[in-house]
Write a protein that holds these residues in place. Sequence first.
Motif, PDB file in Angstrom:
ATOM      1  N   LEU A   1      36.996  40.297  43.785  1.00  0.00           N
ATOM      2  CA  LEU A   1      37.440  39.860  42.456  1.00  0.00           C
ATOM      3  C   LEU A   1      37.700  41.050  41.551  1.00  0.00           C
ATOM      4  CD1 LEU A   1      37.946  37.352  40.708  1.00  0.00           C
ATOM      5  CD2 LEU A   1      35.561  37.466  39.991  1.00  0.00           C
ATOM      6  N   PHE A   2      36.859  42.076  41.644  1.00  0.00           N
ATOM      7  CA  PHE A   2      37.046  43.252  40.794  1.00  0.00           C
ATOM      8  C   PHE A   2      38.358  43.961  41.115  1.00  0.00           C
ATOM      9  CE2 PHE A   2      36.679  47.852  40.218  1.00  0.00           C
ATOM     10  CZ  PHE A   2      36.431  47.916  38.855  1.00  0.00           C
ATOM     11  N   PHE A   3      38.643  44.166  42.385  1.00  0.00           N
ATOM     12  CA  PHE A   3      39.865  44.885  42.752  1.00  0.00           C
ATOM     13  C   PHE A   3      41.111  44.060  42.449  1.00  0.00           C
ATOM     14  CE2 PHE A   3      36.920  47.349  45.511  1.00  0.00           C
ATOM     15  CZ  PHE A   3      37.226  48.606  45.006  1.00  0.00           C
ATOM     16  N   VAL A   4      41.010  42.740  42.567  1.00  0.00           N
ATOM     17  CA  VAL A   4      42.163  41.894  42.248  1.00  0.00           C
ATOM     18  C   VAL A   4      42.464  41.936  40.747  1.00  0.00           C
ATOM     19  CG1 VAL A   4      42.974  39.502  42.158  1.00  0.00           C
ATOM     20  CG2 VAL A   4      41.894  40.372  44.237  1.00  0.00           C
ATOM     21  N   ALA A   5      41.406  41.924  39.935  1.00  0.00           N
ATOM     22  CA  ALA A   5      41.579  41.873  38.472  1.00  0.00           C
ATOM     23  C   ALA A   5      41.339  43.220  37.813  1.00  0.00           C
ATOM     24  CB  ALA A   5      40.621  40.832  37.885  1.00  0.00           C
ATOM     25  N   GLN A   6      41.417  44.305  38.577  1.00  0.00           N
ATOM     26  CA  GLN A   6      41.075  45.628  38.053  1.00  0.00           C
ATOM     27  C   GLN A   6      41.945  46.024  36.863  1.00  0.00           C
ATOM     28  OE1 GLN A   6      41.522  48.788  40.897  1.00  0.00           O
ATOM     29  NE2 GLN A   6      40.251  50.208  39.744  1.00  0.00           N
ATOM     30  N   LYS A   7      43.236  45.791  36.943  1.00  0.00           N
ATOM     31  CA  LYS A   7      44.144  46.184  35.866  1.00  0.00           C
ATOM     32  C   LYS A   7      43.785  45.474  34.564  1.00  0.00           C
ATOM     33  CE  LYS A   7      49.037  46.110  34.542  1.00  0.00           C
ATOM     34  NZ  LYS A   7      48.789  45.354  33.315  1.00  0.00           N
TER      35      LYS A   7
END
Length: 284
Positions: A265-271
């Motif tokens: 979830l963090f890498f998907v929503a990092q931006k």
Amino acid sequence: MANWRKYWPTLSLILRYGALIGVGFLMLYPLLWMVGSAFKNNSEIFSTVGFIPHHPTLEGFKNGWKTSTEYTFAHYLVNTMKIVIPKVICTVISSVIVAYGFARFAIPGRKIWFALLMATVLLPKSVLLLPQYLMFRQFGWLDTYLPLYVPQAFAVEGFFVFLIIQFMRSLPRDMEEAAVMDGCNSFQVLTLVVAPVILPAIISVALFQFMWSMNDFIQPLIYLSSVGKYPVSLALKMSIDVTEATSWNEILAMSAIALAPSLILFFVAQKYFVDGVTSGAVKG
């Protein structure tokens, strides 16, 4: 001397990035060690400090997935989602509504209410455990998931409210005023105009709450007594034996699986996460 100055920008860049990579590796090493040790047996875990397994095995994942109870690890993952998803939804909705009220409305005594809200951020959560337990016992909510997410519907997380307020204060009011002139009420302005603009802050709040809830141990321990309702955090604790017979490779393997949703979830929503955290800090 001239040649040295010529190559100094490149050398400086290499030194900076080398230092950053070194520090990053030191910070990530415990995570790398956990994942690598999940593929080791118990004897190899305690005999080496490296994270690369010499004799990789999947026994830790196979046996850990079965657990020592009548339920599989998937059952505890589902239980965790039953807590985390409603908690995230309640936190986001309540925090956005309260933040919008503080940021856009001239509420009587707004400064005092905001100061009290910020004071709750400094209040240790352990102080509230006993009165909350007694209150939820009177409600008949013990051994249910209700105490774990219903309070979030009342914007009890002052940090999240503050984060969204700071983001909203950086936004111009032109679009909101135009929406009001077009006949929108306050709720429509919030949902149709403000919410899409503050999406980075909303995603930041959801991501923070998701990760914190996945790792929460003390509240499920207090309110849940049935093993069949345990989340992942309590399931992992049950797997730890008080003797040296603990199968650490199984615990580490299941810990890696439990950590995966937060990382994904963090890498998907990092931006959006970075935008939501930095925008309020810089412009607020």
